[in-house]
Design a protein around this motif. Structure first.
Motif, mmCIF file in Angstrom:
data_model
loop_
_atom_site.group_PDB
_atom_site.id
_atom_site.type_symbol
_atom_site.label_atom_id
_atom_site.label_comp_id
_atom_site.label_asym_id
_atom_site.label_seq_id
_atom_site.Cartn_x
_atom_site.Cartn_y
_atom_site.Cartn_z
ATOM 1 N N TRP A 442 21.270 -7.561 -24.286
ATOM 2 C CA TRP A 442 22.196 -6.515 -24.745
ATOM 3 C C TRP A 442 22.101 -5.268 -23.870
ATOM 4 C CZ3 TRP A 442 20.759 -1.794 -27.273
ATOM 5 C CH2 TRP A 442 21.840 -1.062 -27.778
ATOM 6 N N VAL A 443 20.907 -4.936 -23.430
ATOM 7 C CA VAL A 443 20.718 -3.718 -22.637
ATOM 8 C C VAL A 443 21.232 -3.891 -21.217
ATOM 9 C CG1 VAL A 443 18.971 -2.241 -21.574
ATOM 10 C CG2 VAL A 443 18.813 -2.798 -23.997
ATOM 11 N N PHE A 444 20.861 -4.979 -20.561
ATOM 12 C CA PHE A 444 21.101 -5.094 -19.124
ATOM 13 C C PHE A 444 22.440 -5.737 -18.777
ATOM 14 C CE2 PHE A 444 16.486 -4.693 -19.379
ATOM 15 C CZ PHE A 444 16.271 -3.715 -18.417
ATOM 16 N N VAL A 445 23.149 -6.271 -19.748
ATOM 17 C CA VAL A 445 24.463 -6.838 -19.459
ATOM 18 C C VAL A 445 25.407 -5.762 -18.920
ATOM 19 C CG1 VAL A 445 26.556 -7.586 -20.651
ATOM 20 C CG2 VAL A 445 24.482 -8.922 -20.853
ATOM 21 N N GLY A 446 25.347 -4.571 -19.480
ATOM 22 C CA GLY A 446 26.235 -3.503 -19.027
ATOM 23 C C GLY A 446 25.992 -3.119 -17.581
ATOM 24 N N TYR A 447 24.729 -2.996 -17.202
ATOM 25 C CA TYR A 447 24.406 -2.652 -15.813
ATOM 26 C C TYR A 447 24.887 -3.739 -14.859
ATOM 27 C CZ TYR A 447 21.543 -2.096 -11.631
ATOM 28 O OH TYR A 447 21.122 -1.988 -10.339
#
Length: 569
Positions: A442-447
């Motif tokens: 969930w955190v690193f998908v955006g980056y």
């Protein structure tokens, strides 16, 4: 005659300042000024890198060779490393030594090739380079001798009034210690001698590539000296451990394991080179080469399979457990992060209404502080029936789960619900670790999505339009155009993601629960617990270097596997 003497007296004598100014004048002086200006510009950066980059790593290596609790203890050599990975430590350090010696041959070959291409004779420059290398090694020896003297200041000031003058007094005594001062003067003398000899060799033979040759020769000498020292040190440590074990009535089996594991690794590397040599060939010879590579691979794998289980069983159980959890964590996050990110990037790259808003929303978890978002996730996946996720399960008519407190493997839980008995080696990651995986995705998908969007922006629309004119569908366009042209971005993101998963700590430490036992303690968490909870600083430093070696090996493997498949257009 009198007039000549008078005129001679009237000419002012050349002072030291004027001679110095004359050195910096003319064409050579201009080049000298440029060199000095460049070195002065990078000097602050070099000093900062040494103070906050190189020295901490070197000091951690120094700590790892000691029995270090709250204060420095006895020198124990490789004992911390053998405690972690047993005799595999000797294999690793022997491999480092051999690699350093191979580096000598590599640099010699490179220097010879460069000299032949430019018709140079740089071999005289090996002399000042050897002195440079000796000066560097002497400087390192001075640092090693100085460190104990400086560290003992903490014991000297116990019971005394702690003032700046007292500290400076003890610090001066440390620098003036009998074992320290000769080493300092030796390193300084070697450094000045190397500069003088380098100046003489520069005067004897003018070569525009002199600095390049000297740098390569210096690295070659350093590599050779470090390789020989590592061989001597590792052999001494292994011999001493073997002697102590025999005196206690046990046979550690150091040399058989070192030879067997080393041979297995060497055969695996040889099999890879043999297999690569036949790539792109369709002849019978290439087929036979591949068969030979497969046979060598089988033999090397058989040797490793026969010895590695014994080494793992004799090593630190917590360390191997942390490595297993880290591998689970990496395999459970990296592929999903990349796949979801690529899918979202392709969707957001379309001309959709509100795509800018979605880009911001997807990137928001990455810019949110990890501690804050991990704490929220911890509450969402709490064991309380009122937790949001358990409420959803109750709404669907399912039983609530322990989530972050569940030490059982995910496949074991699925097997229990289906009445299937799952063997212990196939239980998979714990449910608590799966929750942490979900958080990481969930955190690193955006980056990753933002990086993929940048990669999509570099793809020429003409290629896609030409493919559409030729009748290619969306899947064919993605498979044959978009995906290959995104391979540099995928390579970068996969490399950074793998390294990140092995270094991950903050959110894992926030979300871990004691009821999950050690099923969520990754390698980084294990190092932290050894350092702060058990105050075994030496052993924790050794584990940090083991983790560094693993990350370096994974980086090299990833570069070899994916680097050859990257398409740069």
């Amino acid at each position: 005659m009198t007039q000549i003497k008078a005129s001679a007296r009237s000419i002012p004598a050349e002072t030291g300042a004027s001679r110095l100014l004359r050195v910096f004048s003319g064409r050579r002086g201009r080049h000298l000024r440029e060199y000095l200006t460049g070195y002065l510009m990078i000097l602050p950066a070099v000093a900062l890198i040494f103070m906050f980059g190189i020295f901490p790593v070197g000091f951690a290596l120094y700590v790892s060779l000691h029995k270090w609790r709250l204060k420095r203890g006895d020198f124990i050599g490789l004992a911390n490393y053998t405690r972690a990975v047993d005799n595999l430590a000797y294999v690793f350090f022997f491999a480092l030594a051999i690699g350093a010696l191979i580096g000598v041959w590599v640099f010699l070959r490179r220097i010879r090739k460069q000299a032949e291409e430019n018709h140079d004779r740089p071999w005289l420059l090996a002399l000042p380079a050897a002195l440079y290398a000796a000066a560097v090694m002497s400087f390192l020896r001075w640092i090693i001798l100085l460190l104990p003297q400086v560290l003992d200041i903490a014991d000297k000031i116990k019971g005394l009034e702690r003032t700046q003058q007292l500290f400076l007094q003890f610090l001066g005594e440390a620098f003036r210690a009998e074992s320290v001062m000769p080493a300092f003067w030796l390193s300084l003398g070697l450094f000045l001698t190397s500069i003088f000899v380098g100046f003489l060799t520069a005067r004897l033979g003018r070569n525009p590539r002199r600095l390049s040759y000297q740098a390569q020769f210096s690295i070659m000498w350093l590599s050779g000296v470090i390789g020989l020292l590592l061989l001597w040190f590792t052999y001494g440590q292994a011999t001493e451990a073997y002697r102590v074990a025999l005196e206690s009535g046990t046979d550690p089996g150091i040399w058989p394991q070192v030879i067997t594991i080393g041979s297995g690794v060497l055969l695996l590397v040889l099999a890879w080179f043999v297999w690569r040599s036949a790539e792109g060939q369709t002849s019978n010879r290439a087929f036979l080469i591949r068969i030979l590579g497969a046979l060598v691979l089988l033999v090397g794998g058989w040797l490793l399979i026969g010895e590695l289980p014994a080494v793992i069983a004799a090593g630190d159980e917590d360390m191997w457990s942390g490595l297993k959890v880290t591998i689970f964590y990496s395999l459970g996050t990296v592929p999903f992060e990349l796949a979801i990110s690529m899918f979202l990037a392709i969707l957001l790259f379309q001309k959709l209404a509100g795509s800018e808003l979605f880009r911001m929303l997807y990137f928001l978890p990455y810019v949110t502080p990890f501690v804050a978002s991990a704490t929220v996730f911890r509450q969402m996946f709490s064991v309380r029936p009122q937790a949001p996720v358990n409420r959803v399960l109750n709404f669907l008519g399912l039983e609530t789960l322990q989530w972050i407190q569940e030490p059982k493997g995910i496949f074991q839980l699925l097997g229990d619900s289906a009445g299937i008995d799952i063997p212990s080696w196939a239980v998979g990651p714990s449910l608590a670790l799966v929750v942490i995986m979900i958080y990481s995705i969930w955190v690193f998908v955006g980056y990753n999505t933002v990086i993929y969007l940048a990669g999509l922006g570099n793809i020429s629309t003409e290629l896609i339009e030409a493919a559409e004119i030729d009748g290619a569908g969306r899947w064919e366009i993605f498979r044959h155009i978009i995906f290959p042209l995104l391979s540099p971005t995928t390579y970068f993101l996969s490399l950074m993601a793998i390294i990140g998963t092995f270094k991950a700590f903050a959110h894992i430490y926030v979300m871990r629960h004691e009821f999950a036992l050690n099923t969520v303690d990754t390698f980084s968490v294990t190092i932290f617990l050894e350092f702060f909870d058990k105050t075994r600083f030496g052993y924790a430093s050794a584990l940090a270097f083991v983790l560094f070696a693993i990350i370096l090996a994974l980086t090299v493997i990833n570069n070899r596997i994916q680097g050859t498949r990257v398409f740069y257009g």
